[in-house]
Structure formats: C-alpha cells, structure tokens
Design an enzyme around this catalytic site. Structure first.
Site, mmCIF file in Angstrom:
data_model
loop_
_atom_site.group_PDB
_atom_site.id
_atom_site.type_symbol
_atom_site.label_atom_id
_atom_site.label_comp_id
_atom_site.label_asym_id
_atom_site.label_seq_id
_atom_site.Cartn_x
_atom_site.Cartn_y
_atom_site.Cartn_z
ATOM 1 N N ASP A 309 53.954 39.066 21.796
ATOM 2 C CA ASP A 309 52.972 38.926 22.994
ATOM 3 C C ASP A 309 51.914 39.486 22.676
ATOM 4 O OD1 ASP A 309 54.907 37.663 24.487
ATOM 5 O OD2 ASP A 309 55.842 39.555 25.036
ATOM 6 N N ASP A 605 59.355 39.767 27.541
ATOM 7 C CA ASP A 605 59.457 41.007 28.772
ATOM 8 C C ASP A 605 59.886 40.267 29.922
ATOM 9 O OD1 ASP A 605 57.088 39.485 28.974
ATOM 10 O OD2 ASP A 605 55.749 41.269 29.185
ATOM 11 N N ASP A 609 61.861 34.702 29.062
ATOM 12 C CA ASP A 609 61.956 34.785 27.766
ATOM 13 C C ASP A 609 63.223 35.161 27.321
ATOM 14 O OD1 ASP A 609 59.286 34.876 27.664
ATOM 15 O OD2 ASP A 609 58.607 37.027 27.709
HETATM 16 P P1 ATP Z 1 51.327 37.756 26.960
HETATM 17 O O1 ATP Z 1 51.603 36.525 26.807
HETATM 18 O O2 ATP Z 1 49.980 37.824 25.934
HETATM 19 O O3 ATP Z 1 51.820 38.927 27.173
HETATM 20 P P2 ATP Z 1 50.918 37.510 29.694
HETATM 21 O O4 ATP Z 1 52.384 37.899 29.593
HETATM 22 O O5 ATP Z 1 50.056 38.752 30.364
HETATM 23 O O6 ATP Z 1 50.116 37.824 28.280
HETATM 24 P P3 ATP Z 1 50.904 35.906 31.456
HETATM 25 O O7 ATP Z 1 51.628 36.977 32.474
HETATM 26 O O8 ATP Z 1 51.929 34.676 31.400
HETATM 27 O O9 ATP Z 1 50.446 36.278 30.288
HETATM 28 O O10 ATP Z 1 49.694 35.523 32.321
HETATM 29 C C1 ATP Z 1 48.983 34.332 31.912
HETATM 30 C C2 ATP Z 1 47.778 34.277 32.790
HETATM 31 O O11 ATP Z 1 48.011 34.111 34.176
HETATM 32 C C3 ATP Z 1 46.791 35.229 32.693
HETATM 33 O O12 ATP Z 1 45.996 34.874 31.607
HETATM 34 C C4 ATP Z 1 45.883 35.360 33.896
HETATM 35 O O13 ATP Z 1 44.923 34.424 34.086
HETATM 36 C C5 ATP Z 1 47.177 34.865 34.841
HETATM 37 N N1 ATP Z 1 47.983 35.971 35.758
HETATM 38 C C6 ATP Z 1 48.287 36.997 35.121
HETATM 39 N N2 ATP Z 1 49.148 38.060 35.774
HETATM 40 C C7 ATP Z 1 48.684 37.309 37.122
HETATM 41 C C8 ATP Z 1 48.885 37.683 38.506
HETATM 42 N N3 ATP Z 1 49.603 38.705 38.669
HETATM 43 N N4 ATP Z 1 48.416 37.017 39.325
HETATM 44 C C9 ATP Z 1 47.618 35.886 38.942
HETATM 45 N N5 ATP Z 1 47.428 35.422 37.913
HETATM 46 C C10 ATP Z 1 47.959 36.181 36.788
#
Ligand code: ATP
Length: 868
Positions: A309, A605, A609
């Site tokens: 990630d 995480d 997953d």
């Molecule tokens: P990675 O996969 O690199 O760990 P991540 O797990 O943070 O990234 P996601 O959590 O799937 O990725 O988030 C994807 C997208 O969703 C982010 O790029 C953001 O634009 C949006 N996002 C993340 N957190 C929130 C939230 N709490 N509320 C709304 N949108 C969110």
C-alpha cells in the site's frame, strides 16, 4: 447482579471511578489463557522421540545382560540430552509466548466524554465502545447506535455470510458478540459481558496462536530426517546380521548396530530448526515485525515481490491539508500535523470561515463528515480517527469553523475503499443537508452544480475541465486530493447525486524517512516492489517518483476489471504501479503473480484486504492502523506499519534460512564421518572403533548445542545483494553435499588412522584417542560451516559468542570424559597423553586451515561475486 445488568453509560461513557469499581467487581476482559506447557511437560517431552525409545530399550537390554555400566552410560547420555533439549525448547517456548502476548487487541472506548484507544482487556461492563468496519468486537455489546453495519459471525455460527444488525430488532439483532468482526459500517455499543462470560468465551478459548503449524522447512527436514532414519536403521540391521554371520558376539553387534543408527539418524534436526525459527521470530519482533506463524520467518527469505500500500506504509500517514481550491480562489494552509495552530491564507491574508460562504461550507463539511477528533495533551495535539479525516478537522479548526453538534447528525453512508466517498445527513441552520466528501473522480461526477460567489450555478463542461485541471495540478505535487460537496434535501433523501460542488482540498503525506534506502535494499536483493494504492493515478505516480520507485507503467483499477487473469499476469511482468484500486484487485494481483511462480508478500490494513493477505505467501498486516480482521488473516504484523520493516524482516528471513542450511550441513557432515569410520572399520574387521555410548555422547550431547549456536550466526554481508532463493531450492545443495562428503572422508580416514596407529598400545587407548579425535574434528570444523565463502579471519573468530561458548563447553565435556573418573568408567575411556593430543591437534589443524585458505583464495579471486 449479572454483568449484563450494569446500567448503560450515558453518551460520555463511564468515569474513572466507575471503571475502578466495575473492574474490582468483574475483573479483566480476557479469557483464561490456555496454559503453556509447564517445565515438567517440556522436560518429559524430550523423552518422546523414536531414537530415545530405542535407547531406553537398549539400556534395558544392557541391564538384562548384566552390562550395568553401559546401561548407566546410556541413561546418563539420555538425561544430559534431555536437559539440553529442555533448555533450548524452553527458550523457544518463552520466545513464542512473548510474541503471542504482543498480539493483544485494542478497542476504542468513550470514557469521561473522550474517545480513547485502550487494550481490549481493560474494558469493563457498561463501557461505551465504538467499533468500525474491520474491528473485532472486543466484548459482548448491546448496540446503542449503528450505521449500516454488517457483522461476520462465522466464528460463532460457522455461517460465512455477514449479517445485518442495528439498534432495533430482536435481541440477537441488537447484540454484537465478542470475537465476531464488523465488516461494514460503524456502531456504538454498551459492554454487557466481558471475558469468559461472553458468548464466545463460553464456546471457545480465543488464542492468538503463533507458530502452531509446522513450517515447510520443518516438514521437509522432518521428512529428510525420517528417510535417513529408516535408511540408518536398515543399514544398522544389515550390519548386525552380517556381523553375527561372521561370528561376532551378539551383544557387541547389538551395540554396534545401535551406535550406527544413532550416528546416522539426524533426530535433533527438526527440533533445532524449530528453535532457530523461534529465535528468529524473536529477533524479527525486536525489529518490529511480528511473525504470527513461524512459516513467515522462513518464507520471507524467499520473497520475490512485495506488493505494498502507499498510504501509511510508504508514507507517514500523517496527513496535513496544505491547499484548498474553489472556483473563486485558492487558499494555502500553514501549520503542521494535527496542531490547529496554523492559518488558511489567500493572497497573503489570513482568512476564516466567516469570511467566505464556500470556505465556510467546505469547513462545515470537513467537521460534519468525519469520525476524527483532535485532543490536546499539554502542548501536544493527538488525533483519533483516519488521518485523511483528521487533516480535514484540523483544517476546519485553523479556519475557526463553528463546532458541529452531534445532535444535528441524522444518518451516515460510510466511507469504504470501494465507494471512495462518504456522506452525512445533518441539520444545518434549520434545514437538512447532505455533506459529501470523497475522491474527486467519484464526487465530481455526482455534482451538477457548483457554488461560486455565494450562489449555485450549473456545472458546465468547461467548469468541469477547470476542476479537473486544478485536481491534476494538486495531484502532480503528490497531494492526496478530496472533493467536497453538499445537497440541500427535504426529508431523509441520502442519495449522493445532484450535488453542489464546493471545492478540493489537497493534503500532503510525507514519505517515510528511510523509504528510499529500504527500496534500494529491496531492489539490490532482487525483490520487486509494486505499489498498489486506492489513491488517484497522478498522486500515485508523483509519490512513486518522489520516493525512488521511478516511473513504472500505471494501471488503474478499472483497467484491471477489463483484463482477464492471463492478461494481468502478462502486464505484471513489466514494472508496474496500481492506482485507484479496490481491495478485491489485490487478490487478483497476488494470484496473477503466483501464477508466474513469484513468492508474494502483500500488505493490507482493511477488512476487505483479508482474502488477499490469506492468498499471499506472506500476508503482511499493519499493527497500528490495521484492522483486527486483517491482522488475524496475516502471517506478519508490522508493529510500526513501516515498509522498511518488511525489508528488514526479509533480511532476517534470509539469515535464518542460511543458518538452518549451515547447521544441517554441519550436522550431516559430522555424522557422515562417524558412519564412514564405523563401516570401514567393520569391513577391515578390527575391534570397535567407537563404543555405542561414545557415539551417543558425540551426537546427542555436543552436536546439538553447536548446531543451535550456528543458527545464531550473523547475516552474510552480501545476503541482500543476492536474488531471492527459489522455494524449491534444496537445503543441502550440491555445495553442501560436496562438503559433507569431503569432511566425512577426511574425519573418517584420520580417526581410523589414529585408531590403528595406537592399537598396538591397547584397544582402550586407541579407542579413546579416536573417539576424542573425532569429537575434536567435529568441533573445529564448525568454523568452516559458518560461511561457505568468507574465511573466519574475516567473520571474526569471536563474532558469534554463543558458538565460542558451545565450542568451549563441548571440548570441556570431552576433557571430563577423558580425565574424570566417573565419566571414564561410563564411557570406558583412559587418560590421554601429550603424544595423543599432538596427533589429534595435528590432524585437526587442516580442518581449520584448508577451508580458511580455500575461502581466502576464492575471495581474493572473485571479490564481488560471493554466493552460497
Ligand atoms: P493506499 O491504498 O495507498 O493505502 P488508501 O488505503 O488510503 O491508500 P483508500 O482508503 O482506498 O486508499 O482511499 C481511496 C480514496 O478515497 C482516496 O484517494 C481518497 O480520495 C478517498 N478517501 C480516503 N479516505 C476517505 C474518507 N475518510 N472519506 C472520503 N473519502 C476518502
């Protein structure tokens, strides 16, 4: 009073006083732990092996035949062997036990009006607990509020389909049971039962099991030991038959056969491997990588791809909003971390929510659409919740946005990595409003209006382009960008459509400090690193470039959807990077890589997953931000969430494997010498070269301490400059086999020569000298096995202190065997003189000098291409 009768806590949760009283009454929220085996059991276990049984029988036969000394000697060797085995196994047990206790789960609880994160064992009945998707339910809870929750109750019911629950309904529908897991939504509940009084506690014992299953290496070595064992016993039986046929005495032949079998059976091997892996797991834990299964220690060393990630693993997961873009103006934001002591500025002037309607609504959305909260501890601010949301809350504080009352919140459609957005319906100054935030691609396409200069306008294509341009330029700086939007509604319409676009917020998440060097280390070790992120393509590419991952081909989640497995596997042959993925893509990526024979470590995480973590050869969960569900699916838990920790763990895994290989080769070559000497001597027809008890002494007492000490060797300096080993790679290998034969031939010939040289002076002195010579040969040759390539002069004679101690103990024991009368009687030895020792030393010297010279010459010739 039953625990379930405790009155529900108010919204502020319990107070410190109440907690103390309840704790005194109900105790801790834990199940009585399965007791680890006591020392006596571990000691008695040492007498369980097949070889030990044979030896006990042998001792009894010796006793029956009146050979009391032999019987006693066997008994003594068995006892000493058991004591040594006990000490080592006890060490392994306690190491594993310490690891188990590091896996203790946490819970979020509201106490004295504050949400805090505590070890789950500290919960008391009446506590107000918050559980979110991915969390394991820490105790039995009665739901007081729930947002679209689904619960996986398979631990209790065996039913794999998650069930819906809420604050209303039948008793079962309003209860969350300990040990089950939330797969969706978020809920608050009051603890009704804890520890063994929970439903789960009554059904089963929750054990964070570490290392219960045998690892491949253990299985492979166990099989090898078994095969050699069978061969050994057959050969021994054959020798006994032949001996009897040529007229040797039955007891002599019985003892010879026995000694041969003992010399050949590598019984201690699987135990030594277990001990080494357990000690390896402790070493990893000290470096923040907690192996949940011993298999992880072993497989890590063979990892060829790490899929990781971005957020929190490659980066700090310390989000700070730095830019706001609206159609009217852009803002810069000062300040760092979650400390709200910063400003929102435009044109060099500091602004507040009250200065601009759009800004006010952006900040209002930030405060409404969140679960994060900031807490002040002295000068320091901490945040509970998701960093993305924490950054938005901090931003709202910086802009002096008025607080949002919990009472105004009506309902929520939660965030998930699949939806990439979240919305909250709330009362706002007399009207009902839906506040939405999420990934720009997802939110903007749901907007048909935009707020500019205080009024709403239709969102025309050119404005959309304008927004897309702003998004791109923020993302190209590596910023995570979120779009914020609202919709006024009447009633309870929560559909996230026809929204009014407010603006974009860009936040930085700095790369982890040691990320560049960790990536370089992985690359040098022939391990590919593939970044898989839910973040947008441009942000992902910018971050990849910044941290030194280069500019790999970018594949977006929606492209994976259109590829079949074969096409995906082909694309994965190239250097790639994944953006805007959903959790299920990870599973496909792991499978595609595995179809190309890769050994994949995959990080994760979230609750979704878990399947990818299970499928990966090494599932890696995040200890800090990971959900309980992901942790229980993983083989390795990173206590610091840091990518470098994976690379360090790989290095540790490689070291362990190399060390296992070193002592397997060592043990086998020691045994080979003994067996050859005995067999050749039988053919020659002379008196027994080693007595059965002497062979037992050599193999059971001194070998395993030396082998375990070899398992503690430090890593080879070029270990992370070699490509990953193939999982099918033989443990012995051709080099190992050659070593075993060479050492075996030399030690057998030398000890036979000694035996026959001194035979004219009496069989006892000849045998004692040969026996001592063989033992000394075996002990000094251990230095040659410390590395196949580096001379000990380079490694340092004393750089493995345990090895030096093991060497000293073994040699001292042998001195006792030769000079201490009780042992002389048992092992039938006689004191050696200077002439015997000189010959032994003279013949032992080549075992040190020759390998040293050979390695020195090799290192000199090929200084850079060392390899095992
Ligand atoms: P990675 O996969 O690199 O760990 P991540 O797990 O943070 O990234 P996601 O959590 O799937 O990725 O988030 C994807 C997208 O969703 C982010 O790029 C953001 O634009 C949006 N996002 C993340 N957190 C929130 C939230 N709490 N509320 C709304 N949108 C969110």
């Amino acid at each position: 009073m039953r625990a379930s009768d405790v009155s529900a806590a108010p919204a502020t949760g319990l107070s410190a006083q109440q907690i103390d009283d309840l704790r005194a009454q109900y105790g801790w929220n834990e199940l009585p732990r399965q007791k680890p085996p006591g020392p006596l059991i571990v000691f008695l276990r040492q007498f369980g092996g097949m070889l030990v049984v044979i030896l006990v029988v042998a001792a009894l036969i010796a006793l029956a035949l009146g050979e009391r000394v032999d019987a006693l000697a066997i008994a003594l060797v068995l006892l000493l062997n058991a004591i040594l085995g006990f000490v080592q196994e006890w060490r392994a047990e306690t190491a594993l036990d310490a690891l188990r206790s590091m896996l203790s789960p946490h819970a979020i609880v509201v106490r004295d009006g504050q949400e805090i994160d505590i070890p789950a064992r500290e919960l008391v009945p009446g506590d107000l607990v918050v559980v979110a998707a991915g969390a394991a339910v820490p105790a039995d809870l009665r739901i007081v509020s729930a947002m679209e929750i689904r619960v996986d109750e398979s631990v209790l019911t065996g039913e794999s389909v998650p069930v819906d629950k809420s604050e209303r309904g039948t008793e079962d529908e309003t209860l969350l049971f300990a040990g089950t897991a939330l797969v969706k939504g978020r809920a608050r509940g009051i603890v009704t039962q804890i520890g063994q009084h929970t439903c789960f506690g009554q059904i089963a014992q929750l054990t964070g099991s570490v290392g219960q299953k045998r690892t491949n290496l253990q299985i492979r070595l166990g099989k090898l030991a078994q095969q050699i064992g069978i061969a050994a016993i057959s050969i021994a039986a054959l020798v006994v038959v032949i001996g009897l046929m040529v007229g040797r005495g039955p007891f002599e032949m019985f003892m010879t056969g026995l000694s041969l079998a003992v010399a050949m059976v590598p019984e201690g091997l699987p135990a030594v491997v277990t001990i080494t892996l357990a000690i390896g797991a402790s070493a990893m834990a000290r470096k923040n990588a907690l192996a949940r299964r011993l298999q992880a220690v072993e497989t890590l060393g063979a990892a060829s791809v790490i899929c990781t990630d971005k957020t929190g693993t490659l980066t700090e997961n310390q989000m700070t909003a730095t830019q706001i873009w609206t159609h009217d103006r852009t803002y810069d934001v000062t300040g760092e971390g979650y400390d709200p002591k910063g400003h929102i500025e435009t044109g060099g002037k500091s602004v507040r929510a009250s200065d601009d309607l759009t800004l006010a609504l952006i900040l209002k959305t930030a405060l409404t659409c969140t679960h994060a909260s900031l807490h002040r501890e002295g000068e320091h601010w901490t945040m509970i919740g998701a960093p993305t949301e924490g950054a938005l809350v901090t931003l709202a504080y910086k802009g002096w946005a008025p607080p949002v009352s919990q009472a105004d919140l009506i309902s929520e459609t939660p965030f998930s990595s699949e939806r990439k957005r979240m919305s909250v319906l709330a009362n706002d100054a007399g009207r009902t409003r839906l506040f939405v935030k999420g990934a720009p691609e997802v939110v903007v396409e749901r907007c048909d209006r935009i707020l500019t200069h205080g009024t709403q306008h239709p969102l025309d294509p050119s404005t959309r382009q304008h927004i897309a341009g702003a998004y791109q330029s923020m993302a190209a700086q590596g910023l995570r960008v979120l779009a914020l939007a609202i919709r006024d509604t009447d009633g309870k319409d929560t559909s996230e459509t026809n929204l009014t676009f407010l603006g974009l917020v860009g936040m930085i998440d700095p790369p982890r400090a040691e990320i560049e060097s960790a990536l370089r280390l992985a690359r040098n070790a022939g391990i590919r690193v593939i970044m898989i992120t839910g973040d947008g393509a441009i942000t992902a590419a910018a971050v990849a470039d910044k941290i030194g991952l280069g500019t790999p081909d970018l594949i977006e989640g929606h492209e994976i959807d259109t590829m079949d497995d074969g096409a995906l596997a082909e694309r994965l042959q190239d250097d790639v990077l994944f953006a805007r993925t959903r959790p299920e893509h990870k599973l496909r990526i792991v499978k595609a890589l595995q179809s190309k024979d890769q050994i994949v470590a995959m990080t994760g995480d979230g609750v979704n997953d878990a399947p990818a973590l299970k499928q990966a050869n090494i599932g890696v969960a995040m200890g800090i931000r990971g959900t309980e569900v992901s942790k229980s699916a993983a083989d390795l838990v990173l206590l610091d969430d840091d990518f470098s920790t994976i690379v360090n763990a790989v290095a540790e895994g490689r070291r362990q494997f190399e060390n296992v290989r070193k002592f397997v080769r060592y043990l086998m070559s020691s045994n080979a010498g003994e067996v050859l000497a005995i067999m050749v001597n039988l053919i020659i027809g002379g008196p027994q070269i080693f007595l059965a008890t002497q062979i037992l002494w050599m193999n059971l007492i001194t070998d395993s301490i030396t082998a375990v000490a070899l398992g503690l060797e430090k890593e080879e300096p070029d270990q992370m400059r070699r490509p990953p080993r193939k999982p099918s790679e033989a443990i012995l290998g051709r080099a190992g086999f050659a070593l075993i034969v060479t050492f075996g031939l030399y030690t057998a010939t030398a000890s036979l020569w000694i035996f026959y040289t001194f035979l004219p002076y009496g069989v006892d002195i000849a045998r004692t000298t040969a026996f001592t010579a063989m033992l000394i040969f075996e002990k000094v040759s251990v230095f040659a096995f410390r590395s196949l390539t580096r001379p000990t002069t380079t490694i340092g004679w004393f750089s493995n202190p345990i090895l030096v101690i093991a060497f000293t103990i073994s040699v001292s024991l042998q001195l006792a065997a030769v000079y201490w009368p009780p042992l002389q009687t048992l092992l039938r030895t006689v004191p050696l003189g200077i002439e015997h020792w000189s010959i032994i030393c003279l013949l032992a010297a080549p075992l040190i000098i020759v390998p040293e010279l050979a390695k020195a010459v090799r290192t000199h010739r090929t200084p850079k291409t060392e390899g095992a």
